[in-house]
Enzyme design. Structure first.
Site, PDB file in Angstrom:
ATOM      1  N   CYS A  87     -49.522  67.823 103.889  1.00  0.00           N
ATOM      2  CA  CYS A  87     -49.918  68.137 102.397  1.00  0.00           C
ATOM      3  C   CYS A  87     -48.487  67.972 101.819  1.00  0.00           C
ATOM      4  O   CYS A  87     -47.663  68.939 101.933  1.00  0.00           O
ATOM      5  CB  CYS A  87     -50.442  69.435 102.087  1.00  0.00           C
ATOM      6  N   CYS A 220     -51.606  65.349  94.208  1.00  0.00           N
ATOM      7  CA  CYS A 220     -51.511  65.156  95.590  1.00  0.00           C
ATOM      8  C   CYS A 220     -50.282  64.647  96.060  1.00  0.00           C
ATOM      9  O   CYS A 220     -50.144  63.383  95.841  1.00  0.00           O
ATOM     10  CB  CYS A 220     -52.851  64.221  96.090  1.00  0.00           C
TER      11      CYS A 220
END
EC number: 5.1.1.7
Length: 291
Positions: A87, A220
């Protein structure tokens, strides 16, 4: 854990991609998927797109082989509790947490992840830059179909899988409450993050994203990297060919990220990361969530 044990947490975000941080240096806290989902519930829990459990690499079986390079392992879980490889926004927030907690100093540091060690440069205040490694570009892509429209999507792997579709209007992505249909499904047997992208100007794009295991999120980081890599190829600016680094601005719903691809293929991401709160879980609530 006991019903009286106090377990600390922090809350942070990177371009409004938000996370609950759970310090667990010795790797003693078992966080099953249902407990993570409960913590991330925006009505019944703390709320977040995911959980970042901070464990010393030497204390985690998935990270012991990285302990010589990185002291800390980012055990990242999606909002539904599923385990994810990487991530990008989470790494920035994780690095900011390490400074906030006095576990690292400003400057260069290494963070272990399931996608390998990530090198980070973090200032005392301001942006954090992460070396995200090299993108993989599998040849087989998919077609994404929504609202009677279809788009080819480029397959980009940034340690986790992405499908990048260039569209005419971000509104064409719909509400992104469910995973957008794509085919052939076999290209992504473990699911995929899907980005919808429009042009905003020279080397400037905007995106919306459906994150695997979380739904639409405000940002993201790996997705922004995948989008920039796909745009670089589309625009014929591959640094491996030109010998010149190229930087794209990628607008997300929660802000903007700067993504640079270097001639050796390394992708760097620069953006903000903030710690906004800290406290402790109510012991009885957490005990019930972990039961």
């Amino acid at each position: 854990m006991t019903s009286t044990q106090r377990v600390p947490f922090l809350k942070g975000h990177g371009t409004e991609n938000d996370f609950v941080i759970v310090p667990d240096p010795d790797g003693l806290l078992d966080l099953p998927a249902a407990a993570v989902a409960r913590i991330c519930d925006r009505r019944a829990g703390l709320g977040g797109d995911g959980v970042l459990r901070a464990v010393r690499a030497a204390a985690h079986p998935e990270a012991r082989d990285q302990a010589d390079e990185a002291e800390w392992f980012m055990d990242y879980r999606n909002g539904d509790g599923s385990i994810a490889e990487m991530c990008g926004n989470g790494v920035r927030v994780f690095a900011r947490y390490l400074l906030h907690a006095g576990l690292a100093e400003a400057g260069d540091l290494a963070i272990a992840t399931r996608a390998g060690v990530r090198r980070v440069h973090v200032a005392k205040t301001g942006d954090v830059t992460v070396s995200m490694g090299r993108a993989e570009l599998p040849e087989e892509g998919v077609v994404v179909t929504l609202g009677g429209r279809s788009w080819p999507a480029r397959n980009v792997n940034m340690g986790n899988p992405h499908a990048v579709a260039f569209v005419e209007d971000l509104a064409h992505a719909g509400d992104l409450l469910a995973v957008p249909p794509f085919s052939p499904a076999a290209v992504y047997p473990d699911g995929v993050n899907i980005e919808f992208v429009v042009d905003r100007g020279p080397r400037h794009v905007a995106m919306r994203v459906y994150e695997r295991g979380s739904g639409e999120t405000r940002s993201c980081g790996t997705g922004a990297c995948a989008v920039a890599v796909a745009a670089v190829r589309r625009d014929g600016l591959d640094p491996a060919t030109t010998g010149t680094p190229v930087t794209y601005t990628v607008d997300v719903l929660g802000g903007s990220l700067k993504i640079t691809e270097l001639p050796d293929g390394t992708v760097e991401m620069t953006g903000p990361a903030e710690i906004v709160a800290e406290g402790t879980f109510d012991p009885s609530w957490l005990a019930a969530a972990l039961a």
